[in-house]
Design a protein around this motif. Structure first.
Motif, PDB file in Angstrom:
ATOM      1  N   VAL A  76      67.820 -42.505  35.270  1.00  0.00           N
ATOM      2  CA  VAL A  76      67.184 -41.352  34.626  1.00  0.00           C
ATOM      3  C   VAL A  76      65.998 -41.763  33.754  1.00  0.00           C
ATOM      4  N   ILE A  77      66.187 -42.824  32.949  1.00  0.00           N
ATOM      5  CA  ILE A  77      65.126 -43.199  31.995  1.00  0.00           C
ATOM      6  C   ILE A  77      64.601 -44.615  32.220  1.00  0.00           C
ATOM      7  N   GLY A  78      65.168 -45.315  33.189  1.00  0.00           N
ATOM      8  CA  GLY A  78      64.718 -46.671  33.480  1.00  0.00           C
ATOM      9  C   GLY A  78      65.479 -47.708  32.663  1.00  0.00           C
ATOM     10  N   PRO A  79      65.636 -48.915  33.220  1.00  0.00           N
ATOM     11  CA  PRO A  79      66.428 -49.949  32.556  1.00  0.00           C
ATOM     12  C   PRO A  79      65.915 -50.340  31.175  1.00  0.00           C
ATOM     13  N   GLU A  80      64.614 -50.407  30.993  1.00  0.00           N
ATOM     14  CA  GLU A  80      64.078 -50.870  29.712  1.00  0.00           C
ATOM     15  C   GLU A  80      64.423 -49.890  28.585  1.00  0.00           C
ATOM     16  N   ARG A  81      64.210 -48.595  28.814  1.00  0.00           N
ATOM     17  CA  ARG A  81      64.527 -47.609  27.784  1.00  0.00           C
ATOM     18  C   ARG A  81      66.040 -47.486  27.599  1.00  0.00           C
ATOM     19  N   ARG A  82      66.766 -47.601  28.682  1.00  0.00           N
ATOM     20  CA  ARG A  82      68.222 -47.546  28.567  1.00  0.00           C
ATOM     21  C   ARG A  82      68.737 -48.690  27.702  1.00  0.00           C
ATOM     22  N   GLU A  83      68.236 -49.888  27.916  1.00  0.00           N
ATOM     23  CA  GLU A  83      68.669 -51.030  27.118  1.00  0.00           C
ATOM     24  C   GLU A  83      68.358 -50.806  25.644  1.00  0.00           C
ATOM     25  N   ALA A  84      67.189 -50.255  25.361  1.00  0.00           N
ATOM     26  CA  ALA A  84      66.809 -49.988  23.970  1.00  0.00           C
ATOM     27  C   ALA A  84      67.741 -48.951  23.346  1.00  0.00           C
ATOM     28  N   MET A  85      68.068 -47.901  24.081  1.00  0.00           N
ATOM     29  CA  MET A  85      68.941 -46.861  23.548  1.00  0.00           C
ATOM     30  C   MET A  85      70.347 -47.394  23.304  1.00  0.00           C
TER      31      MET A  85
END
Length: 206
Positions: free
Chosen positions: A26-35
């Protein structure tokens, strides 16, 4: 030792539960990891699993992290897309056991509201002889108390219970209580264990 009762975990045993995978899409791995690094989403889910209101718990968390508000709310609003898909072979094993007259229970960390959603989407969740849902019991695995409740409600001697779960800590508590156990890694391994226990034939377990 004979088996009088088989108990299934649900997440990653009957239904895939990989929230990180969902958010990657949904939001991509990079943003998911940050969240996930900033917000304890699994801790939030534990609150739901202990009996916290499904929507209120998640929406309250979203308000504490306004930069992730929309994404966190998806945990509630698109929950059935996160808890997916069903693990078909495991479902067949559940039904094969019941067709043989083997009592089958569920023991799962699941919220009250989230389980209602799941049971509406997955009919096999309504096929157990009994369901031990953490949200209703107010305690989650691997706390010993939830296993005690199963023994009290099920009336089965611990050594005659066969339990499968994907988490080693949940399995360890069951073992400490004398349960027979199987660490679930894939449905074929579970099928083989049920055949080994004499509960199903290889044909039944296919």
């Amino acid at each position: 030792m004979p088996v009088d009762l088989v108990i299934f975990d649900i997440g990653n045993v009957l239904i895939e539960w990989q929230p990180e995978r969902y958010y990657d899409g949904v939001i991509g791995p990079e943003r998911r990891e940050a969240m996930f690094a900033q917000v304890d989403l699994h801790g939030m889910n534990d609150e739901v699993d202990r009996g916290g209101d499904f929507r209120e718990t998640i929406y309250a968390t979203a308000e504490r992290y306004p930069e992730w508000r929309d994404e966190i709310r998806l945990w509630h609003d698109r929950w059935i897309d996160i808890a997916a898909p069903a693990i078909d072979h495991s479902v067949r094993l559940l039904r094969a056991l019941r067709s043989k007259g083997v009592p089958v229970h569920a023991l799962t960390n699941f919220g009250i509201g989230s389980f209602e959603v799941a049971a509406s989407a997955y009919d096999f969740l309504n096929e157990f002889d009994a369901r031990h849902i953490s949200g209703h019991l107010g305690v989650i695995k691997p706390a010993p108390r939830i296993y005690e409740i199963v023994e009290e409600q099920g009336g089965t001697a611990p050594e005659r219970i066969l339990f499968t779960d994907d988490r080693p800590d949940n399995i360890a508590t069951a073992q400490a209580r004398g349960w027979q156990t199987h660490l679930f890694e894939d449905p074929q391994g579970w099928a083989d264990r049920l055949v080994q226990a004499g509960l199903l034939t290889a044909e039944d377990a296919a």
